[in-house]
Design a protein around this motif. Structure first.
Motif, short mmCIF file in Angstrom:
data_model
loop_
_atom_site.label_atom_id
_atom_site.label_comp_id
_atom_site.label_asym_id
_atom_site.label_seq_id
_atom_site.Cartn_x
_atom_site.Cartn_y
_atom_site.Cartn_z
N TYR A 44 118.00 56.72 12.81
CA TYR A 44 116.88 56.92 13.72
C TYR A 44 116.19 55.60 14.04
O TYR A 44 115.80 55.35 15.20
N ARG A 72 118.28 53.68 16.55
CA ARG A 72 118.18 54.31 17.88
C ARG A 72 116.84 54.00 18.52
O ARG A 72 116.76 53.70 19.72
N ARG A 73 115.76 54.06 17.78
CA ARG A 73 114.43 53.78 18.33
C ARG A 73 114.32 52.32 18.75
O ARG A 73 113.73 52.01 19.79
N ARG A 77 116.72 50.32 19.77
CA ARG A 77 117.48 50.11 20.99
C ARG A 77 116.79 50.71 22.20
O ARG A 77 116.83 50.15 23.30
N TRP A 78 116.14 51.87 22.02
CA TRP A 78 115.43 52.50 23.14
C TRP A 78 114.26 51.63 23.58
O TRP A 78 114.03 51.44 24.78
N LYS A 107 115.22 48.65 25.69
CA LYS A 107 115.60 48.93 27.07
C LYS A 107 114.44 49.43 27.92
O LYS A 107 114.60 49.61 29.14
N HIS A 108 113.26 49.68 27.33
CA HIS A 108 112.12 50.23 28.07
C HIS A 108 110.88 49.38 27.79
O HIS A 108 110.08 49.72 26.91
N ARG A 131 104.75 57.26 24.45
CA ARG A 131 106.18 56.97 24.43
C ARG A 131 107.00 58.24 24.53
O ARG A 131 108.03 58.28 25.20
N ARG A 143 109.72 59.11 27.39
CA ARG A 143 111.08 59.56 27.09
C ARG A 143 111.40 60.87 27.79
O ARG A 143 112.49 61.05 28.34
N HIS A 186 111.90 60.21 31.54
CA HIS A 186 113.23 59.67 31.83
C HIS A 186 114.28 60.77 31.78
O HIS A 186 115.21 60.79 32.59
#
Length: 323
Positions: free
Chosen positions: A229, A232-233, A235-236, A239-240, A251, A255, A258
């Motif tokens: 997790y 993943r957080r 990397r997210w 990109k944002h 946030r 999400r 999007h």
């Protein structure tokens, strides 16, 4: 905030020294055979390590000396002490000593990189993560086989020497890796959740006092489970950029927005080698029922059944005989 008095400014450093003493005491407990006390001493050092920094920021007593002292205490309490505890408990040869040295060196390198990253400008979201497993978590993760052994009151596959060696190297690699892990230092609790959080802390404290080893095992398992997790957080957020300076609730709204936009635009994952409905039949039908390019041979006729004698090729009729 008004400047703190000299006595108050020494309080965070005093807590750091206590954490270092607690880590060194774990070695003495392990040499005496009291492994439960050794685990407790390193756990106390982890709690004190989490308090000294917060108290220093609250009292405005942060200093360069305190930062250096904190790194030195972490190297001893969570690098040297756990390595020696594991060596005394399970290793008794040169290979085991080399494995213990590898873990201690990995923890020292991880702390040196942490101090270096403090002087490097990073994106705003990077403050919410550690680079690699932090020192307190790494020291407690190393003791996980010993904690399970103490809780089960017997030895098993988890406490065999090869497994402990592999586990020691794996935890050391996690410490020096680039895996982003969540930092609890940036967690903010809304005022409306203060009362439920205090109740949860009370329940957690009761569980720790009644079942300390079980609580440590559960905490280490949860920490390992959170790594996917966290990646993943991270990397997210990378990109944002619009979510870097907003609250966690906002946030979640970004999400969801999007996700709704992607569904409205019809952005779906491509079908992997599959076609639905009539297209599936149109694609698979030629494969199952292939059309032959050459016509089938003509059926054979039974000349004998019709009473007709078939003439042979290259056969001539003999001439009539003279009278």
């Amino acid at each position: 905030m008004a400047p703190s008095t000299p006595g108050i400014r020494l309080l965070p450093n005093a807590i750091t020294v206590l954490a270092m003493c607690s880590g060194l005491s774990a070695i003495q407990f392990a040499l005496a055979g009291f492994y439960g006390l050794a685990i407790g001493a390193i756990a106390v050092a982890a709690v004190l390590d989490g308090l000294d920094g917060r108290i220093a920021r609250m009292l405005d007593a942060s200093s360069k000396m305190g930062a250096e002292l904190d790194s030195l205490a972490d190297a001893i309490s969570f690098g040297v002490a756990p390595a020696l505890v594991i060596y005394v408990w399970r290793f008794d040869d040169r290979l085991g000593w080399a494995i213990s040295l590898v873990f201690a060196v990995c923890m020292v390198l991880r702390l040196a990189r942490f101090n270096t990253l403090l002087e490097v400008e990073q994106p705003p979201y990077a403050k919410e993560f550690f680079v690699g497993v932090p020192a307190p978590a790494g020291g407690l993760l190393l003791l996980l086989p010993l904690i399970v052994d103490e809780q089960m009151h017997r030895s098993g596959w988890w406490s065999s020497t090869p497994v402990v060696m592999i586990w020691t190297v794996a935890v050391g690699v996690l410490a020096i890796s680039r895996i982003p892990t969540l930092s609890v230092k940036t967690v903010r609790v809304p005022p409306s959740y203060a009362a439920p959080l205090l109740v949860a802390v009370a329940v957690l404290g009761a569980i720790i006092f009644i079942y300390p080893l079980v609580a440590l095992i559960a905490a280490m398992v949860i920490y390992l489970a959170h790594l996917p997790y966290s990646v993943r957080r991270y990397r997210w957020l990378a990109k944002h950029p619009e979510a870097w300076e907003v609250a966690p609730a906002d946030r979640r709204a970004i999400r969801r927005a999007h996700g709704v936009a992607a569904r409205r635009l019809g952005l779906r994952r491509p079908l992997r080698g599959r076609v639905a409905g009539a297209a599936l039949r149109a694609v698979r039908l030629p494969r199952r029922h292939a059309v032959r390019s050459t016509p089938p041979p003509p059926p054979r006729r039974d000349w004998r059944g019709a009473g007709i004698r078939r003439t042979q090729k290259n056969q001539t009729t003999p001439p009539d005989q003279p009278e």
